[in-house]
Scaffold this motif. Sequence first.
Motif, PDB file in Angstrom:
ATOM      1  N   VAL A  77       4.401 -48.375  -2.019  1.00  0.00           N
ATOM      2  CA  VAL A  77       4.235 -49.424  -1.011  1.00  0.00           C
ATOM      3  C   VAL A  77       2.946 -49.154  -0.244  1.00  0.00           C
ATOM      4  CG1 VAL A  77       5.222 -50.480   1.056  1.00  0.00           C
ATOM      5  CG2 VAL A  77       6.735 -49.666  -0.778  1.00  0.00           C
ATOM      6  N   PHE A  78       2.097 -50.166  -0.144  1.00  0.00           N
ATOM      7  CA  PHE A  78       0.818 -50.058   0.541  1.00  0.00           C
ATOM      8  C   PHE A  78       0.818 -50.952   1.775  1.00  0.00           C
ATOM      9  CE2 PHE A  78       0.193 -49.205  -3.915  1.00  0.00           C
ATOM     10  CZ  PHE A  78      -0.637 -48.102  -3.932  1.00  0.00           C
ATOM     11  N   ALA A  79       0.288 -50.430   2.886  1.00  0.00           N
ATOM     12  CA  ALA A  79       0.187 -51.202   4.127  1.00  0.00           C
ATOM     13  C   ALA A  79      -0.811 -50.515   5.051  1.00  0.00           C
ATOM     14  CB  ALA A  79       1.556 -51.307   4.801  1.00  0.00           C
ATOM     15  N   SER A  80      -1.197 -51.227   6.095  1.00  0.00           N
ATOM     16  CA  SER A  80      -2.088 -50.622   7.095  1.00  0.00           C
ATOM     17  C   SER A  80      -1.372 -49.453   7.759  1.00  0.00           C
ATOM     18  CB  SER A  80      -2.477 -51.657   8.156  1.00  0.00           C
ATOM     19  OG  SER A  80      -1.358 -51.955   8.981  1.00  0.00           O
ATOM     20  N   VAL A  81      -2.129 -48.572   8.381  1.00  0.00           N
ATOM     21  CA  VAL A  81      -1.529 -47.419   9.056  1.00  0.00           C
ATOM     22  C   VAL A  81      -0.556 -47.868  10.141  1.00  0.00           C
ATOM     23  CG1 VAL A  81      -3.432 -47.080  10.722  1.00  0.00           C
ATOM     24  CG2 VAL A  81      -1.983 -45.147  10.065  1.00  0.00           C
ATOM     25  N   LEU A  82      -0.894 -48.923  10.878  1.00  0.00           N
ATOM     26  CA  LEU A  82      -0.007 -49.411  11.935  1.00  0.00           C
ATOM     27  C   LEU A  82       1.276 -50.007  11.363  1.00  0.00           C
ATOM     28  CD1 LEU A  82      -2.671 -50.965  14.325  1.00  0.00           C
ATOM     29  CD2 LEU A  82      -1.401 -48.821  14.627  1.00  0.00           C
ATOM     30  N   THR A  83       1.180 -50.659  10.221  1.00  0.00           N
ATOM     31  CA  THR A  83       2.376 -51.205   9.582  1.00  0.00           C
ATOM     32  C   THR A  83       3.240 -50.091   9.014  1.00  0.00           C
ATOM     33  OG1 THR A  83       1.281 -53.316   9.133  1.00  0.00           O
ATOM     34  CG2 THR A  83       3.230 -52.796   7.803  1.00  0.00           C
ATOM     35  N   MET A  92      12.639 -46.791   7.757  1.00  0.00           N
ATOM     36  CA  MET A  92      12.301 -46.727   6.339  1.00  0.00           C
ATOM     37  C   MET A  92      12.017 -45.295   5.869  1.00  0.00           C
ATOM     38  SD  MET A  92      12.134 -49.834   4.910  1.00  0.00           S
ATOM     39  CE  MET A  92      12.180 -51.513   5.467  1.00  0.00           C
ATOM     40  N   SER A  93      12.563 -44.300   6.566  1.00  0.00           N
ATOM     41  CA  SER A  93      12.287 -42.907   6.198  1.00  0.00           C
ATOM     42  C   SER A  93      12.789 -42.568   4.792  1.00  0.00           C
ATOM     43  CB  SER A  93      12.887 -41.948   7.222  1.00  0.00           C
ATOM     44  OG  SER A  93      14.284 -42.146   7.327  1.00  0.00           O
ATOM     45  N   GLU A  94      13.788 -43.300   4.298  1.00  0.00           N
ATOM     46  CA  GLU A  94      14.293 -43.071   2.938  1.00  0.00           C
ATOM     47  C   GLU A  94      13.220 -43.286   1.877  1.00  0.00           C
ATOM     48  OE1 GLU A  94      18.209 -44.952   2.006  1.00  0.00           O
ATOM     49  OE2 GLU A  94      17.916 -45.744   4.029  1.00  0.00           O
ATOM     50  N   ILE A  95      12.240 -44.125   2.169  1.00  0.00           N
ATOM     51  CA  ILE A  95      11.181 -44.414   1.195  1.00  0.00           C
ATOM     52  C   ILE A  95       9.829 -43.872   1.657  1.00  0.00           C
ATOM     53  CG2 ILE A  95      12.384 -46.413   0.244  1.00  0.00           C
ATOM     54  CD1 ILE A  95      10.349 -48.172   1.854  1.00  0.00           C
ATOM     55  N   GLU A  96       9.846 -42.954   2.616  1.00  0.00           N
ATOM     56  CA  GLU A  96       8.607 -42.424   3.180  1.00  0.00           C
ATOM     57  C   GLU A  96       7.665 -41.895   2.102  1.00  0.00           C
ATOM     58  OE1 GLU A  96       7.103 -39.395   6.714  1.00  0.00           O
ATOM     59  OE2 GLU A  96       9.193 -39.297   6.027  1.00  0.00           O
ATOM     60  N   ASP A  97       8.216 -41.266   1.064  1.00  0.00           N
ATOM     61  CA  ASP A  97       7.376 -40.707   0.014  1.00  0.00           C
ATOM     62  C   ASP A  97       6.676 -41.777  -0.817  1.00  0.00           C
ATOM     63  OD1 ASP A  97       9.903 -41.412  -1.082  1.00  0.00           O
ATOM     64  OD2 ASP A  97       9.530 -40.134  -2.819  1.00  0.00           O
ATOM     65  N   LYS A  98       7.076 -43.030  -0.677  1.00  0.00           N
ATOM     66  CA  LYS A  98       6.453 -44.136  -1.412  1.00  0.00           C
ATOM     67  C   LYS A  98       5.481 -44.934  -0.548  1.00  0.00           C
ATOM     68  CE  LYS A  98       8.471 -43.527  -5.338  1.00  0.00           C
ATOM     69  NZ  LYS A  98       7.676 -43.122  -6.499  1.00  0.00           N
ATOM     70  N   LEU A  99       5.419 -44.638   0.761  1.00  0.00           N
ATOM     71  CA  LEU A  99       4.542 -45.381   1.668  1.00  0.00           C
ATOM     72  C   LEU A  99       3.126 -44.837   1.609  1.00  0.00           C
ATOM     73  CD1 LEU A  99       6.878 -45.707   4.796  1.00  0.00           C
ATOM     74  CD2 LEU A  99       6.420 -47.426   3.031  1.00  0.00           C
TER      75      LEU A  99
END
Length: 174
Positions: A77-83, A92-99
Amino acid sequence: MSRLFPIASGSSGNCTYIGHAKDGILIDVGISCKAVTDALISAAVDPAELRGIFITHEHIDHINGLRVFVKKYGVPVFASVLTVEALMRLGMSEIEDKLCVIDSSVAVGELFVERFDTSHDCKGSGGYVIHLPDGRKCAVCTDLGFVSEEVHRAISGCSALLLESNHDVAMLQK
């Protein structure tokens, strides 16, 4: 053959597919994992082969199905640092490794994706320009309050554009 198709658009959820024969991405996952999966499969797109999900901002109509979709398919998952920071605050900590933070651009497979800032009522809101392998480009920007000079520059020259401009502060206040 390149394709851009909205899976959902509006206040009940947003999700757009962009891809070609080898690579595909989603812009936002604001509807259920099942609805996105069903739509992709009906369009002959394997959800397990997506190269990335690009989030425009953290409002629920853009991320409602994100956690489940990422847990099921393991898509980055890609997003701005603020997002990304807002997503973490929203649990969304469950998917933190994908952010992944996208400051300006990233290559995903044969697609090259550029992020640009948009006007909205949250910090870090953005749109995306996708450069396709055949030299064409397309863009997705949602919830625009107005078309800024940055947005105009980013979307100029696109052969396809998904533009949503349902965010008007004055209209909402009335």
